[in-house]
Design a protein around this motif. Structure first.
Motif, PDB file in Angstrom:
ATOM      1  N   THR A  30       0.820  -1.210   0.000  1.00 49.48           N
ATOM      2  CA  THR A  30       0.000   0.000   0.000  1.00 49.48           C
ATOM      3  C   THR A  30       0.856   1.263   0.000  1.00 49.48           C
ATOM      4  N   GLU A  31       2.106   1.127   0.444  1.00 54.37           N
ATOM      5  CA  GLU A  31       3.002   2.281   0.519  1.00 54.37           C
ATOM      6  C   GLU A  31       3.933   2.397  -0.685  1.00 54.37           C
ATOM      7  N   THR A  32       4.010   1.355  -1.511  1.00 52.35           N
ATOM      8  CA  THR A  32       4.901   1.350  -2.664  1.00 52.35           C
ATOM      9  C   THR A  32       4.145   1.852  -3.884  1.00 52.35           C
ATOM     10  N   GLU A  33       4.765   2.734  -4.642  1.00 51.27           N
ATOM     11  CA  GLU A  33       4.130   3.285  -5.836  1.00 51.27           C
ATOM     12  C   GLU A  33       4.871   2.852  -7.091  1.00 51.27           C
ATOM     13  N   VAL A  34       4.100   2.626  -8.153  1.00 45.05           N
ATOM     14  CA  VAL A  34       4.622   2.245  -9.459  1.00 45.05           C
ATOM     15  C   VAL A  34       4.131   3.290 -10.448  1.00 45.05           C
ATOM     16  N   THR A  35       5.017   3.758 -11.305  1.00 40.24           N
ATOM     17  CA  THR A  35       4.658   4.765 -12.296  1.00 40.24           C
ATOM     18  C   THR A  35       4.899   4.209 -13.691  1.00 40.24           C
ATOM     19  N   ALA A  36       3.948   4.463 -14.586  1.00 36.17           N
ATOM     20  CA  ALA A  36       4.082   4.059 -15.988  1.00 36.17           C
ATOM     21  C   ALA A  36       3.586   5.205 -16.854  1.00 36.17           C
ATOM     22  N   SER A  37       4.047   5.208 -18.112  1.00 33.53           N
ATOM     23  CA  SER A  37       3.650   6.301 -19.004  1.00 33.53           C
ATOM     24  C   SER A  37       3.206   5.769 -20.352  1.00 33.53           C
ATOM     25  N   LEU A  76      -5.815   6.244 -20.505  1.00 32.87           N
ATOM     26  CA  LEU A  76      -6.203   4.854 -20.282  1.00 32.87           C
ATOM     27  C   LEU A  76      -4.995   3.928 -20.389  1.00 32.87           C
ATOM     28  N   ALA A  77      -4.168   4.117 -21.405  1.00 31.46           N
ATOM     29  CA  ALA A  77      -2.993   3.265 -21.599  1.00 31.46           C
ATOM     30  C   ALA A  77      -2.010   3.406 -20.438  1.00 31.46           C
ATOM     31  N   ALA A  78      -1.795   4.626 -19.972  1.00 35.21           N
ATOM     32  CA  ALA A  78      -0.865   4.847 -18.861  1.00 35.21           C
ATOM     33  C   ALA A  78      -1.380   4.196 -17.581  1.00 35.21           C
ATOM     34  N   VAL A  79      -2.668   4.336 -17.315  1.00 31.54           N
ATOM     35  CA  VAL A  79      -3.255   3.736 -16.108  1.00 31.54           C
ATOM     36  C   VAL A  79      -3.193   2.211 -16.201  1.00 31.54           C
ATOM     37  N   GLN A  80      -3.541   1.664 -17.345  1.00 33.37           N
ATOM     38  CA  GLN A  80      -3.487   0.210 -17.505  1.00 33.37           C
ATOM     39  C   GLN A  80      -2.067  -0.324 -17.331  1.00 33.37           C
ATOM     40  N   ALA A  81      -1.084   0.392 -17.864  1.00 35.24           N
ATOM     41  CA  ALA A  81       0.310  -0.038 -17.728  1.00 35.24           C
ATOM     42  C   ALA A  81       0.755   0.032 -16.268  1.00 35.24           C
ATOM     43  N   ALA A  82       0.362   1.085 -15.569  1.00 32.43           N
ATOM     44  CA  ALA A  82       0.741   1.222 -14.160  1.00 32.43           C
ATOM     45  C   ALA A  82       0.090   0.128 -13.313  1.00 32.43           C
ATOM     46  N   VAL A  83      -1.164  -0.178 -13.582  1.00 31.62           N
ATOM     47  CA  VAL A  83      -1.856  -1.236 -12.841  1.00 31.62           C
ATOM     48  C   VAL A  83      -1.197  -2.591 -13.115  1.00 31.62           C
ATOM     49  N   ALA A  84      -0.871  -2.860 -14.367  1.00 32.92           N
ATOM     50  CA  ALA A  84      -0.202  -4.120 -14.717  1.00 32.92           C
ATOM     51  C   ALA A  84       1.157  -4.224 -14.017  1.00 32.92           C
ATOM     52  N   ASP A  85       1.924  -3.130 -14.015  1.00 36.30           N
ATOM     53  CA  ASP A  85       3.220  -3.129 -13.329  1.00 36.30           C
ATOM     54  C   ASP A  85       3.041  -3.320 -11.828  1.00 36.30           C
ATOM     55  N   SER A  86       1.993  -2.721 -11.271  1.00 36.65           N
ATOM     56  CA  SER A  86       1.695  -2.855  -9.851  1.00 36.65           C
ATOM     57  C   SER A  86       1.388  -4.307  -9.494  1.00 36.65           C
ATOM     58  N   LYS A  87       0.572  -4.965 -10.314  1.00 35.44           N
ATOM     59  CA  LYS A  87       0.228  -6.369 -10.069  1.00 35.44           C
ATOM     60  C   LYS A  87       1.459  -7.257 -10.169  1.00 35.44           C
ATOM     61  N   ARG A  88       2.297  -6.991 -11.157  1.00 31.08           N
ATOM     62  CA  ARG A  88       3.517  -7.770 -11.351  1.00 31.08           C
ATOM     63  C   ARG A  88       4.450  -7.590 -10.141  1.00 31.08           C
ATOM     64  N   MET A  89       4.605  -6.343  -9.685  1.00 30.25           N
ATOM     65  CA  MET A  89       5.455  -6.063  -8.538  1.00 30.25           C
ATOM     66  C   MET A  89       4.903  -6.736  -7.284  1.00 30.25           C
ATOM     67  N   ALA A  90       3.594  -6.686  -7.093  1.00 35.15           N
ATOM     68  CA  ALA A  90       2.974  -7.319  -5.928  1.00 35.15           C
ATOM     69  C   ALA A  90       3.180  -8.828  -5.955  1.00 35.15           C
ATOM     70  N   ALA A  91       3.022  -9.434  -7.115  1.00 35.55           N
ATOM     71  CA  ALA A  91       3.209 -10.880  -7.229  1.00 35.55           C
ATOM     72  C   ALA A  91       4.652 -11.266  -6.930  1.00 35.55           C
ATOM     73  N   GLU A  92       5.605 -10.445  -7.368  1.00 34.79           N
ATOM     74  CA  GLU A  92       7.015 -10.724  -7.103  1.00 34.79           C
ATOM     75  C   GLU A  92       7.325 -10.605  -5.610  1.00 34.79           C
ATOM     76  N   LYS A  93       6.782  -9.571  -4.964  1.00 33.75           N
ATOM     77  CA  LYS A  93       7.038  -9.374  -3.540  1.00 33.75           C
ATOM     78  C   LYS A  93       6.380 -10.467  -2.702  1.00 33.75           C
ATOM     79  N   MET A  94       5.173 -10.856  -3.083  1.00 33.62           N
ATOM     80  CA  MET A  94       4.452 -11.867  -2.318  1.00 33.62           C
ATOM     81  C   MET A  94       5.087 -13.238  -2.529  1.00 33.62           C
ATOM     82  N   GLY A  95       5.542 -13.514  -3.740  1.00 34.05           N
ATOM     83  CA  GLY A  95       6.227 -14.759  -4.063  1.00 34.05           C
ATOM     84  C   GLY A  95       5.565 -15.985  -3.468  1.00 34.05           C
TER      85      GLY A  95
END
Length: 113
Positions: A30-37, A76-95
């Motif tokens: 919840t405290e980690t932010e991911v940015t995409a463009s 829309l593309a930027a938000v979708q990319a940021a959400v996808a990166d967020s999910k990927r990062m969360a999955a990696e951290k949760m492992g």
């Protein structure tokens, strides 16, 4: 006392530790932010690790009153990319912890999970 009671106690301790680890990771997400463009950086979106949209930045060059549809597509593309990166990062951290607990949505039926 049940036969093998010590094993049951050990299992309960492990489950409690997994729950504590899981909750700590959830807080970190919840405290980690991911940015995409999108559009070569014309539109940037920032999302937390748990998927909350925190902000959108639009370069003035992207604003064309004659072509609002392109700007909408870039946002829309930027938000979708940021959400996808967020999910990927969360999955990696949760492992493995996320897998053991049934994914990010819950698991084991333990309180707080």
């Amino acid at each position: 006392m049940f036969p093998g009671g010590a094993d049951m106690q050990n299992l309960l301790k492990q489950a409690q530790q997994m729950q504590a680890d899981y909750m700590a990771l959830q807080q970190e997400l919840t405290e980690t932010e991911v940015t995409a463009s999108a559009g070569g950086g014309l539109v940037t979106a920032t999302v937390t690790g748990d998927g909350e949209l925190k902000g959108v930045k639009i370069d003035p060059k992207a604003v064309d009153p004659e072509d609002v549809e392109t700007l909408e597509d870039l946002v829309l593309a930027a938000v979708q990319a940021a959400v996808a990166d967020s999910k990927r990062m969360a999955a990696e951290k949760m492992g493995p912890l996320g897998d053991a607990l049934g994914g990010m949505g819950g698991g084991l039926g333990l309180p707080g999970m």
